[in-house]
Design an enzyme around this catalytic site. Structure first.
Site, PDB file in Angstrom:
ATOM      1  N   LYS A 149       1.771   4.718   1.305  1.00 19.15           N
ATOM      2  CA  LYS A 149       1.864   5.190   2.691  1.00 19.15           C
ATOM      3  C   LYS A 149       1.626   6.656   2.692  1.00 19.15           C
ATOM      4  CE  LYS A 149       3.585   4.985   7.379  1.00 19.15           C
ATOM      5  NZ  LYS A 149       2.925   6.513   7.816  1.00 19.15           N
ATOM      6  N   ASP A 182       0.810  -1.437   0.050  1.00 19.38           N
ATOM      7  CA  ASP A 182      -0.256  -0.110  -0.059  1.00 19.38           C
ATOM      8  C   ASP A 182       0.822   1.286   0.003  1.00 19.38           C
ATOM      9  OD1 ASP A 182      -2.215  -1.547   0.066  1.00 19.38           O
ATOM     10  OD2 ASP A 182      -2.911  -0.830   1.803  1.00 19.38           O
ATOM     11  N   ARG A 215      -6.862   8.203  15.556  1.00 17.85           N
ATOM     12  CA  ARG A 215      -5.972   6.789  15.919  1.00 17.85           C
ATOM     13  C   ARG A 215      -6.103   6.998  17.425  1.00 17.85           C
ATOM     14  NH1 ARG A 215       0.428   6.634  14.803  1.00 17.85           N
ATOM     15  NH2 ARG A 215       0.017   4.849  16.201  1.00 17.85           N
TER      16      ARG A 215
END
Length: 545
Positions: A211, A209, A231
């Site tokens: 980033k 993926d 987060r």
């Protein structure tokens, strides 16, 4: 329960090296908490405050009253006082907050003050992280550890799990499920120096993926209700109308998505992280009154941070229309994501079967202006709250040789050691040094011992909090990037700074210059210098994973 008992437990845990002994100490303290004290008490034992924002800074902690001679505080009383401090607002709030902080610390003994300083500063390093607390909760409540860990992963709230386990046992823990609208602690990635090392951890084939250098977001939708969380599980829905609108347009009933929000320029290239962070933090009521529609093209024209659109990109799906996907292997979740979302909302990803293919994907991500890649094991479930080998991030690493300008005395496990380093770059124009920020990361016990002795030799002043030193010691610092900062005289600061090693072979006159630092970050020399903030911590707020 006396607050002093928790302070003594915290000190004992910090002084104990064995995991089993730490768990025994923590479990004993948890058993002695009254039902109404379990939530704040478990948070304190984990080194945290129940209240996320208190408005109490380092200056308030430094200017505290003399400790009380006898203990009078209870856990409940401390929680009530901190709760009162956290909601102070409006005219005269600063003075009122100072009064409340003084009252709290004035009622605390020396041992209690040490615990409070660690809790307010976030630097209570006693070795009682969430994993140990989970073990202690299971032992104190006499419930299976697997039940505690699962409940903690799904709720993301140690306090909730502690209350459930200690008041109602395993049955209450079993009632904790993934709930749309309640954020989960996200799965995290460990780091590797290169793609080859990452692939050794994940195996092949693997998914690579891109980033993004954005803000980690977890988006929950139930009907027309959409919530966006960070987060750290903070609700930032009101700050991200574009994200809300983009997810609300999807032809879905219920969904939980994991991804990043980022600002892009008109060509689709990422803007600096600081602009994304600033844009997310400053989106106010005026902006929310505007029509919150997702941009037609990826990103918006470059301009002031509050005019940039935040664009969401998702890389995982945890729940879809009544079905939990947490325990499904990655390739199943990612196919569900591809079926549910349009391609423009999904992060760039590639399946690789060789190190050469992974290296090519890494190079392509960097060429596109991205931060790096995350290499993922296709068979792994979504491991909530864990930083395992199933996801491995690879980023280019920068290093600089800097000079230590001052050092702060540590707290908790680092009490008695000089810990937090003030870092400076050489200014070739003046012959002096320009502060770039602080860090206490990367310091082993051996380094802490060495630098405590070393900087006491170089000390020119000690106010009990900060030791000023002669600018002679060079230290090699690794960091992820450079960003604009009004806190420091050079106008820039390092992101994710950590110590690699001390350079006794290099004099301060050969340290890297402020011009080198600015060049790494692409920053021009500022016309005016900002005033440094002695209480500013390393520039790591709103950091992505």
């Amino acid at each position: 329960m006396r607050f002093l008992d928790l302070a003594e437990t915290s000190a004992a845990v910090a002084a104990t090296s064995g995991r089993k002994a730490k768990v025994e100490l923590l479990a004993d303290a948890l058993r002695r908490l009254e039902p109404g004290e379990i939530a704040p008490g478990s948070a304190y034992l984990a080194g945290e405050l129940r209240q996320r924002q208190t408005g109490v800074g380092y200056a308030s902690l430094r200017e505290r009253p003399a400790p009380a001679a006898e203990p009078t505080l209870t856990v409940a009383a401390v929680d009530a006082l901190i709760a009162e401090i956290s909601v102070v607002a409006g005219a005269g709030s600063q003075a009122r907050r100072r009064e409340l902080v003084a009252a709290l610390f004035g009622a605390a003994t020396a041992d209690e003050q040490r615990l409070l300083v660690g809790l307010f500063s976030g630097e209570l390093r006693q070795g009682a992280q969430a994993g140990l607390l989970a073990d202690a909760i299971a032992k104190a409540a006499e419930v299976p550890l697997t039940a505690v860990r699962r409940a903690l992963l799904l709720s993301g709230d140690l306090k909730q799990v502690a209350v459930a386990a200690l008041t109602a046992g395993a049955a209450a823990l079993a009632e904790i499920h993934l709930r749309v609208g309640t954020p989960l602690t996200p799965m995290l990635a460990q780091s590797a120096s290169d793609v080859g090392a990452a692939l050794l951890a994940t195996g092949m084939p693997a998914t690579v993926d891109v980033k993004l250098d954005g803000i980690r977001i977890q988006v929950h939708r139930s009907g027309d209700d959409v919530a966006v969380f960070t987060r750290s599980l903070d609700d930032i829905t009101a700050r991200m109308p574009e994200v809300v609108e983009a997810v609300r347009k999807l032809p879905l009933r219920e969904v939980v998505l994991d991804g990043e929000a980022i600002t892009l320029d008109a060509s689709g290239r990422p803007r600096p992280f600081q602009e994304t962070s600033s844009r997310a933090a400053t989106r106010g009521a005026a902006a929310r009154r505007k029509s919150a529609t997702a941009p037609e093209a990826p990103g918006a024209a470059a301009g002031p941070a509050d005019q940039l659109a935040l664009v969401p990109f998702f890389f995982d799906i945890l729940h879809l229309d009544g079905v939990d996907l947490l325990d499904e292997p990655g390739h199943v979740r990612w196919q569900a994501l591809a079926d549910a979302l349009p391609p423009e909302l999904i992060v760039g990803r590639t399946t690789v079967t060789s190190e050469e293919e992974a290296a090519a994907a890494f190079a392509a991500a960097l060429a596109a202006g991205q931060e790096g890649v995350v290499i993922k094991a296709a068979e792994a479930p979504y491991d909530v709250g864990r930083r395992g080998s199933a996801w491995v991030k690879v980023k280019p690493r920068h290093t600089l040789d800097l000079v230590v300008l001052a050092v702060e005395w540590g707290h908790g496990r680092r009490k008695g050691w000089l810990s937090n380093l003030h870092l400076g770059a050489r200014d070739p124009g003046t012959g002096g040094f320009v502060m770039l920020g602080k860090t206490f990361k990367g310091l082993t016990d051996e380094l802490l011992r060495w630098q405590t002795a070393r900087f006491q030799e170089l000390a020119t002043g000690d106010d009990g909090w900060v030791v000023r030193v002669r600018p002679e010691q060079v230290v090699e610092i690794a960091f992820d990037g450079v960003q604009t900062s009004p806190r420091y005289p050079g106008g820039v600061a390092l992101r994710f700074a950590r110590v690699l090693r001390y350079r006794d072979d290099k004099p301060a006159a050969e340290a890297d210059t402020i011009d080198t630092v600015r060049a790494i970050g692409g920053h021009a020399t500022p016309e005016t210098s900002a005033t440094p903030d002695k209480n500013a911590t390393t520039e790591e707020s709103a950091t992505p994973d």
